[in-house]
Design an enzyme around this catalytic site. Sequence first.
Site, PDB file in Angstrom:
ATOM      1  N   GLY A  31      58.706  39.315  21.277  1.00 44.54           N
ATOM      2  CA  GLY A  31      60.036  38.893  21.704  1.00 44.54           C
ATOM      3  C   GLY A  31      60.369  37.498  21.198  1.00 44.54           C
ATOM      4  O   GLY A  31      59.786  37.020  20.229  1.00 44.54           O
ATOM      5  N   HIS A  37      61.728  37.643  12.561  1.00 42.87           N
ATOM      6  CA  HIS A  37      61.628  39.042  13.005  1.00 42.87           C
ATOM      7  C   HIS A  37      62.697  39.897  12.320  1.00 42.87           C
ATOM      8  O   HIS A  37      62.464  41.052  11.972  1.00 42.87           O
ATOM      9  CB  HIS A  37      61.814  39.133  14.523  1.00 42.87           C
ATOM     10  CG  HIS A  37      60.764  38.405  15.313  1.00 42.87           C
ATOM     11  ND1 HIS A  37      61.045  37.278  16.042  1.00 42.87           N
ATOM     12  CD2 HIS A  37      59.444  38.654  15.464  1.00 42.87           C
ATOM     13  CE1 HIS A  37      59.928  36.861  16.628  1.00 42.87           C
ATOM     14  NE2 HIS A  37      58.947  37.660  16.297  1.00 42.87           N
ATOM     15  N   GLN A 153      46.119  36.998  11.274  1.00 44.87           N
ATOM     16  CA  GLN A 153      46.447  38.236  12.000  1.00 44.87           C
ATOM     17  C   GLN A 153      46.696  39.384  11.023  1.00 44.87           C
ATOM     18  O   GLN A 153      46.217  40.503  11.208  1.00 44.87           O
ATOM     19  CB  GLN A 153      47.687  37.992  12.863  1.00 44.87           C
ATOM     20  CG  GLN A 153      48.334  39.247  13.431  1.00 44.87           C
ATOM     21  CD  GLN A 153      49.450  38.911  14.382  1.00 44.87           C
ATOM     22  OE1 GLN A 153      49.203  38.499  15.493  1.00 44.87           O
ATOM     23  NE2 GLN A 153      50.698  39.080  13.973  1.00 44.87           N
ATOM     24  N   SER A 186      58.496  31.571  17.274  1.00 37.98           N
ATOM     25  CA  SER A 186      59.099  31.563  18.609  1.00 37.98           C
ATOM     26  C   SER A 186      58.740  30.283  19.352  1.00 37.98           C
ATOM     27  O   SER A 186      59.461  29.842  20.237  1.00 37.98           O
ATOM     28  CB  SER A 186      58.612  32.768  19.407  1.00 37.98           C
ATOM     29  OG  SER A 186      58.912  33.947  18.696  1.00 37.98           O
TER      30      SER A 186
HETATM   31  O1  PAF Z   1      52.590  38.416  15.965  1.00 39.85           O
HETATM   32  C1  PAF Z   1      52.854  38.743  17.125  1.00 39.85           C
HETATM   33  O2  PAF Z   1      53.975  38.569  17.609  1.00 39.85           O
HETATM   34  C2  PAF Z   1      51.757  39.372  17.969  1.00 39.85           C
HETATM   35  O3  PAF Z   1      50.516  38.803  17.713  1.00 39.85           O
HETATM   36  C3  PAF Z   1      51.715  40.901  17.868  1.00 39.85           C
HETATM   37  C4  PAF Z   1      51.358  41.349  16.460  1.00 39.85           C
HETATM   38  C5  PAF Z   1      53.054  41.464  18.267  1.00 39.85           C
HETATM   39  C6  PAF Z   1      50.646  41.441  18.808  1.00 39.85           C
HETATM   40  O4  PAF Z   1      50.920  41.089  20.128  1.00 39.85           O
END
Ligand code: PAF
Length: 304
Positions: A31, A37, A153, A186
Amino acid sequence: MRVFEDPVAFRRALDRARAGGDRVGLVPTMGALHPGHRSLMARAAAECGHVAVSIFVNPLQFDRPEDLARYPRDLVADLGYCEALGVPTVFAPSAQAMFPAGAVTTVSVAGFGDRWEGRSRPGHFDGVATVVAKLFCLAGPCAAYFGEKDFQQLALVRRMAADLSMPVEIVACPTVRDPDGLALSSRNVLLSPREREAAPVLRRALDAGCAAVADGEDRPEAVASLMSGLIEAEPLARLGYAAAVDAADLAVPTSCSEPEALRLLVAAEIGPVRLIDNCAALRPSELAVGSRGRHDLPATAPAF
Ligand code: PAF
């Protein structure tokens, strides 16, 4: 737009989309949606007949309760953002629905969780891997979209999907930046005006690292120390790390002789916010000029 809180109803909706012949693209988010995004959603919409956005502030990936508590949340605004972009399906479950009492299974990607970001955030990457694996099981996406900004990530999700033969294409999307070079996040809203002014030091450090590689610096430690020095010179920044690593496994290579396989990583705390950034160490002929790498997008780019 359909908004699902119930994981089973969400799964069924996407089962139907796939059965109807749609390629399903998943954009996992926590969010506080912003143009970064939006670029993921735009890419998913360009490549998939059906886009699903998940909005879930995953408690498993916060090692500090105060960080979880102050993470920005505005579901109403986020749903409006998705609706305005024409997203057909949103999944916004509660923590209880995602991790009911008794859930004990976690996913751990060895070697990825305990270095760089993982060193100062114990358990963070197990939390990410666990929730992403669960989202993949629920959504059954054909493709899933992740920003390059969270490069560790991204590398971890790629490794997990490959190791577990998950039938999903992991799509990496360029970092979106403010005009002064700060990568959108964010968390940026938590910076004071003075801290916000200081924050682009991360991008400047990366630019200097790229320039050093382009000038023939062959020692990863020298590139790292150049970037560290620039961040440490900013009074409001507390250095987390700076490194030149192999883009696939995030290990420090013995030399920078293959810059196309090299990724520069930096992290620092500025005020209450931990900021991370990274970029490809491009070959000299490809080196970006100015504050924006050629693989990055400006925050104002028309995207969707
Ligand atoms: O990058 C993010 O916003 C978070 O780490 C994800 C991939 C949604 C997992 O909670």
